[in-house]
Scaffold this active site. Structure first.
Site, PDB file in Angstrom:
ATOM      1  N   GLY A 272       0.841  -1.201   0.000  1.00 15.61           N
ATOM      2  CA  GLY A 272       0.000   0.000   0.000  1.00 15.61           C
ATOM      3  C   GLY A 272       0.868   1.239   0.000  1.00 15.61           C
ATOM      4  O   GLY A 272       1.009   1.939  -0.995  1.00 15.61           O
ATOM      5  N   TYR A 313       1.135   7.910  15.706  1.00 14.47           N
ATOM      6  CA  TYR A 313       2.295   6.994  15.806  1.00 14.47           C
ATOM      7  C   TYR A 313       3.607   7.739  16.064  1.00 14.47           C
ATOM      8  O   TYR A 313       4.674   7.138  15.896  1.00 14.47           O
ATOM      9  CB  TYR A 313       2.503   6.221  14.501  1.00 14.47           C
ATOM     10  N   CYS A 345      -8.306  21.226  18.614  1.00 11.16           N
ATOM     11  CA  CYS A 345      -8.291  21.480  20.052  1.00 11.16           C
ATOM     12  C   CYS A 345      -7.791  20.256  20.829  1.00 11.16           C
ATOM     13  O   CYS A 345      -8.549  19.603  21.544  1.00 11.16           O
ATOM     14  CB  CYS A 345      -9.705  21.860  20.481  1.00 11.16           C
ATOM     15  N   GLU A 346      -6.522  19.929  20.614  1.00 16.06           N
ATOM     16  CA  GLU A 346      -5.879  18.785  21.288  1.00 16.06           C
ATOM     17  C   GLU A 346      -4.407  19.144  21.447  1.00 16.06           C
ATOM     18  O   GLU A 346      -3.781  19.593  20.475  1.00 16.06           O
ATOM     19  CB  GLU A 346      -5.913  17.528  20.408  1.00 16.06           C
TER      20      GLU A 346
HETATM   21  N1  LLP Z   1      -2.391  -5.972   3.698  1.00 15.90           N
HETATM   22  C1  LLP Z   1      -2.994  -5.948   4.887  1.00 15.90           C
HETATM   23  C2  LLP Z   1      -3.819  -7.079   5.309  1.00 15.90           C
HETATM   24  C3  LLP Z   1      -2.846  -4.832   5.736  1.00 15.90           C
HETATM   25  O1  LLP Z   1      -3.428  -4.816   6.928  1.00 15.90           O
HETATM   26  C4  LLP Z   1      -2.060  -3.726   5.301  1.00 15.90           C
HETATM   27  C5  LLP Z   1      -1.893  -2.554   6.163  1.00 15.90           C
HETATM   28  C6  LLP Z   1      -1.459  -3.797   4.032  1.00 15.90           C
HETATM   29  C7  LLP Z   1      -1.648  -4.944   3.263  1.00 15.90           C
HETATM   30  C8  LLP Z   1      -0.636  -2.691   3.468  1.00 15.90           C
HETATM   31  O2  LLP Z   1       0.493  -2.419   4.211  1.00 15.90           O
HETATM   32  P1  LLP Z   1       1.584  -1.359   3.666  1.00 15.90           P
HETATM   33  O3  LLP Z   1       2.216  -1.898   2.418  1.00 15.90           O
HETATM   34  O4  LLP Z   1       0.876  -0.082   3.388  1.00 15.90           O
HETATM   35  O5  LLP Z   1       2.553  -1.212   4.785  1.00 15.90           O
HETATM   36  N2  LLP Z   1      -1.895   3.587   9.232  1.00 15.90           N
HETATM   37  C9  LLP Z   1      -0.547   3.058   9.442  1.00 15.90           C
HETATM   38  C10 LLP Z   1      -0.328   1.762   8.680  1.00 15.90           C
HETATM   39  C11 LLP Z   1      -1.333   0.700   9.021  1.00 15.90           C
HETATM   40  C12 LLP Z   1      -1.216  -0.498   8.128  1.00 15.90           C
HETATM   41  C13 LLP Z   1      -2.406  -1.372   8.231  1.00 15.90           C
HETATM   42  N3  LLP Z   1      -2.390  -2.484   7.345  1.00 15.90           N
HETATM   43  C14 LLP Z   1       0.451   4.117   9.057  1.00 15.90           C
HETATM   44  O6  LLP Z   1       0.037   5.235   8.704  1.00 15.90           O
HETATM   45  O7  LLP Z   1       1.659   3.896   9.157  1.00 15.90           O
END
Ligand code: LLP
Length: 418
Positions: A272, A313, A345-346
């Site tokens: 992603g 994070y 407001c945090e």
């Molecule tokens: N597949 C599954 C089942 C997942 O849960 C995720 C991400 C991905 C693929 C994609 O992962 P990536 O390639 O993007 O690392 N909001 C957090 C990241 C949470 C990821 C959740 N799952 C951030 O902003 O760092």
């Protein structure tokens, strides 16, 4: 330390000040060339065997981004009915969508089944539920390989302390439930975590899943999940994820597996962040500068409602300062330590703390880098603030509005005020 946006001409000749004036701030601005480049890279990680990268659309579901994913030959994974609907609307055919859900209702599962979308089940209970509404069907199971990885505890999605997947000890129960409901387990999948620049944990998890795969007969696919990282510290020359080296090591592991398994199922991954993070920035306006107890606060309109990652994070995002359309260089300007915050407001509404930046002035623009992933998709309307607009700088240099700013009418349309 050179400006990223100037070095690569991020706005392709468009004046960021003009973009900010025309579309308003805060404003997400994407760069089509970068997104295409990264998506093409992940599409070609494995070339020796049947392979598909699923774009993990939770990172960014903008319609234009999804269309680029289709054009670059990516499949997609969805986490919810909303994501499935969005992918279908964008033009993904059901066979190109993989629904990797957890803890969902029979109705939501049924949406996938009725639309011919392959489902991954995340627990024995969910597998039973799937069997009860789709006896004789096919599905995938999500394995928790017992080890995870990631940039923060909150993004580690495998291992002993996470909610995800079915433990290896429960594999016999998977077979039992499958037999009970006459299910065919056609795939197995995992996702160990997010944002690793060192491929070692991912590759170790590949080995682990391939070992587990030997227990499943006639698999049609094995999906190793996502997680490839990007250099968030690019102004400090942090190095990129080495896709070529990764691809060689990944392929070598598949070689050994295919020889032992006797055939090559379709191999998949689910990147992603890598696809879109670097192809997105946020332009925000500086509205106030003040000093409280020796700390200099730069007050902007990029609140945690627009980009939550730093608050959630403690994530680092490089920031560049733009004055009258040009980047204020780190080398030619005076530098000072400041805390940049938003208008929410945090007290946790902070983009960065004690960050060395060129001296900022009122009315400057800030440009927050690497915001294309988990940026807009994690926006909220906290403090009853509107979601920002999104603009795409297309390959021919046009600045195209690809999602308008929310309006108060949009927001209030959910109520009956009578
Ligand atoms: N597949 C599954 C089942 C997942 O849960 C995720 C991400 C991905 C693929 C994609 O992962 P990536 O390639 O993007 O690392 N909001 C957090 C990241 C949470 C990821 C959740 N799952 C951030 O902003 O760092």
């Amino acid at each position: 330390m050179r400006s990223f946006i100037e070095r690569i001409d991020y706005f392709k000749g468009n004046d960021p000040e003009e973009l900010a004036k025309k579309f308003g701030t805060p404003l997400y601005v994407y760069n089509e060339d970068i997104i295409r480049d990264r998506m093409t890279k992940v599409a070609n990680v494995i070339t020796k065997y049947p392979y598909r990268a699923n774009y993990s659309c939770k990172t960014n579901t903008n319609l234009s981004v999804l269309k680029i994913a289709i054009e670059t030959g990516l499949n997609a994974d969805a986490m919810s009915e909303g994501e499935m609907r969005m992918l279908l609307k964008a033009g993904f055919t059901p066979d190109r969508i993989f629904y990797v859900c957890n803890n969902v209702s029979a109705d939501e599962m049924k949406f996938a089944i009725d639309n011919g979308i392959t489902v991954s089940l995340d627990s024995l209970d969910q597998l039973k539920l799937f069997g009860s509404i789709n006896r004789g069907g096919s599905c995938s199971v999500r394995i928790n390989p017992g080890v995870g990885a990631g940039h923060h505890e909150k993004v580690v999605t495998a291992g002993k302390k996470t909610k995800f997947g079915i433990s290896e000890e429960d594999i016999d129960s998977i077979f039992k439930i499958a037999a009970e409901y006459d299910l065919k387990i056609t795939g197995i999948n995992q996702h160990v975590g997010s944002q690793f620049l060192d491929p070692a944990p991912f590759l170790a998890a590949v080995d682990n899943l391939l070992r587990i795969a030997m227990r499943f007969k006639d698999l049609e696919f094995i999906d190793f999940g996502g997680g490839y990282g990007i250099p968030y510290h690019k102004l400090d020359d942090e190095k990129e994820f080495d896709m070529d080296q990764f691809s060689r090591e990944f392929t070598a592991k598949l070689d050994r597996f295919v020889a032992e398994y006797g055939s090559a199922p379709l191999f998949k991954s689910e990147p992603g962040r890598f696809c879109v993070a670097e192809g997105g920035v946020i332009l925000g306006r500086v509205y106030s500068i003040k000093e409280n107890s020796g700390i200099k606060y730069v007050g902007t309109d990029v609140g945690m409602n627009v980009l939550v990652r730093p608050s959630m994070y403690d994530s680092w995002h490089d920031i560049e300062i733009i004055r009258n359309g040009s980047v204020v260089g780190r080398e030619d300007g005076l530098m000072e330590k400041v805390t940049v915050c938003g208008n929410i407001c945090e007290s946790g509404d902070v983009l960065c703390k004690d960050r060395e930046l060129p001296v900022v002035k009122d009315d400057d623009l800030i440009c927050v880098l690497d915001a294309g992933a988990y940026g807009y998709s994690m926006c909220s309307s906290y403090n009853t603030r509107l979601r920002p607009a999104e603009v795409l700088i297309t390959s021919d240099g046009t600045a195209k509005l690809i999602r308008r700013r929310e309006t108060f009418d949009d927001m209030f349309a959910l109520y009956d005020f009578t």
